[in-house]
Scaffold this motif. Sequence first.
Motif, PDB file in Angstrom:
ATOM      1  N   ALA A 195      52.005  40.246  54.873  1.00  0.00           N
ATOM      2  CA  ALA A 195      53.017  40.062  55.392  1.00  0.00           C
ATOM      3  C   ALA A 195      54.439  38.960  54.674  1.00  0.00           C
ATOM      4  CB  ALA A 195      53.212  40.066  57.034  1.00  0.00           C
ATOM      5  N   ALA A 196      53.531  38.163  54.531  1.00  0.00           N
ATOM      6  CA  ALA A 196      53.929  36.939  54.182  1.00  0.00           C
ATOM      7  C   ALA A 196      54.536  37.543  52.119  1.00  0.00           C
ATOM      8  CB  ALA A 196      53.238  35.857  53.539  1.00  0.00           C
ATOM      9  N   PHE A 249      57.579  39.203  52.876  1.00  0.00           N
ATOM     10  CA  PHE A 249      58.617  38.485  53.079  1.00  0.00           C
ATOM     11  C   PHE A 249      58.933  37.220  52.257  1.00  0.00           C
ATOM     12  CE2 PHE A 249      59.682  34.001  55.409  1.00  0.00           C
ATOM     13  CZ  PHE A 249      60.602  34.440  56.308  1.00  0.00           C
ATOM     14  N   ILE A 288      50.943  31.649  49.760  1.00  0.00           N
ATOM     15  CA  ILE A 288      51.918  32.385  50.147  1.00  0.00           C
ATOM     16  C   ILE A 288      50.604  33.285  50.371  1.00  0.00           C
ATOM     17  CG2 ILE A 288      53.294  34.683  49.576  1.00  0.00           C
ATOM     18  CD1 ILE A 288      55.195  32.844  48.517  1.00  0.00           C
ATOM     19  N   ASP A 296      48.406  35.955  52.938  1.00  0.00           N
ATOM     20  CA  ASP A 296      48.799  36.930  53.292  1.00  0.00           C
ATOM     21  C   ASP A 296      50.238  38.325  52.838  1.00  0.00           C
ATOM     22  OD1 ASP A 296      49.976  35.510  55.609  1.00  0.00           O
ATOM     23  OD2 ASP A 296      50.453  37.260  56.158  1.00  0.00           O
TER      24      ASP A 296
END
Lengths: 393, 129
Positions: free
Chosen positions: B11-12, B15, B7, B9
């Motif tokens: 944004a990830a 998320f 995981i 970045d």
Amino acid sequence: MGEAYIAGVAMTDIGWHEDDPHDMGARVCAEALRDAGLLPAQVDGLISTPHGYMADTRKMIAQRMADYLGITCGLMLDVDSGGNSTSVAVHIARDRIREGKISSCLVFAAQREAPPNRIKEDIVGHFHLIKAANSLYDSYQAAYGLISPLPFYAMAVQRYMNLHSIPPEDIAGVAALLRAHALKHPQAAYKEPLTVEEVLASSFVSPPIRRLECSEMHDGAAAVVMVGEELARGNPRAVRIAGMAEAHDPTSFAPYRGEISRFPCVGRAARAALEESGYALTDIDVAEVYGAFAGMEPMMYEELGFFAPGKAPEAVREGRTTHGGEVLLNPSGGRLSLGHPAYVTPLLEFIEIVRQLRGEAGGRQRPGAAVGLVHTEQGFINGSIVAVLDKGR
Amino acid sequence: MDTKPYIQDRAAREFFSLLERGEFRTTRCRSCGEAHYPPRVVCPACLGEEMEWVDLPREGTLLAFTQQRDAVRCRRPEVLGLVELEGIGNVFTRIDAPLEELRIGMRVAFSTWTSSDGVALHQFRPPRA
Ligand SMILES: [Zn+2]
């Protein structure tokens, strides 16, 4: 703009090698230079690639070879664009030669990975390699534990077979035919015949893909010597790269938009390369195509334009892609049966076409082959390079 | 949530931490209104950098599916698929059903599933008979 030629080629046998990749690289560089009739002092560019996806990869491979072989040059580069890497190298070298910035370029790659059986015997000891394999994918794909793009290929083949009602026998038949081709290649990784029944009896690794429909990762090394008009003059064995083009789609592995069984970059690269060369697809006598799985082969033949969508499997079954057919596709045995050291693979494809156009392909020679094509790809065919080769002048 | 190497970045990370709470969301650009999957910190349409999180559709169409035999972290064999979310695009996901019950084109619905190293992931399943 001038012309660029491939004047010398060399490759190791494909399989598992114990040699250090530096030694494998040095040997194929020397053999390719002897084949071209050049000495290291005449080499003006040097391009290489990493030693593998999961290898404990060294950096600055080309620089080390320049030192080792005593090469003073005007271009040096290590390319890492996955399966396209050495094709990118050939493309860059061609442009620099045609611009007159360099007179020659040696492109080489040597791959040596940890064999899968060794990894399986000692998962803990090799966990860093498994993590490296997983890190090829973005977070949203890697989170599902991927260590190879196999599930993406399986889904592409599933949709292709479903859309065109392709029977499994026709896909298995592609693997059997590539093996028949490889049996005529003394340097191929596989030496035993393979039947459609044997392919269909092999277990699913990622349905609908069966074990004997997969390319295996192998070791090997290869080199090509590229030259401009001056060094090609008087050399009847020099093969010209008449057209070459590169095209990429805005995807990395599985597409977040669009159809997973279509690969638009392939056709764009093929059309542009053919246009530059002045040849039509019907002029191609022999081609090396980058299909990593049996089901991907007919899809690539169709994307290149050799057959209408859904029609390549029956063309293969009818013998139209083998010796005596309308176009000879993957006479080397292809990725499935020549073997697939991915960083080396594009050079193996160029070497096969050079040998075919020189008339030096032995028992797998297409008589009178005059125009050939090479197709390479990276990732999950997210990008493609196509080259059209002829006897030049 | 623990930092997992895959995981990667910003944004990830957001998320997957939303998934832990059962929320299935992605980013939408505040400047031009375009929603993207996967989520991003920059908008490819207008190059804006102001994002808001919006809900993704919880139903989609199964485009393709297969089984993964060798993998890290997940149980083996694992059924995986590509699900089309209308107006968004394709989501690569786990499928919570045996292979033989699946057909291309069937409707599937979102749920969450926890992988062996404790990360909440999305999965989709056909409606139960
Ligand atoms: Zn925007």
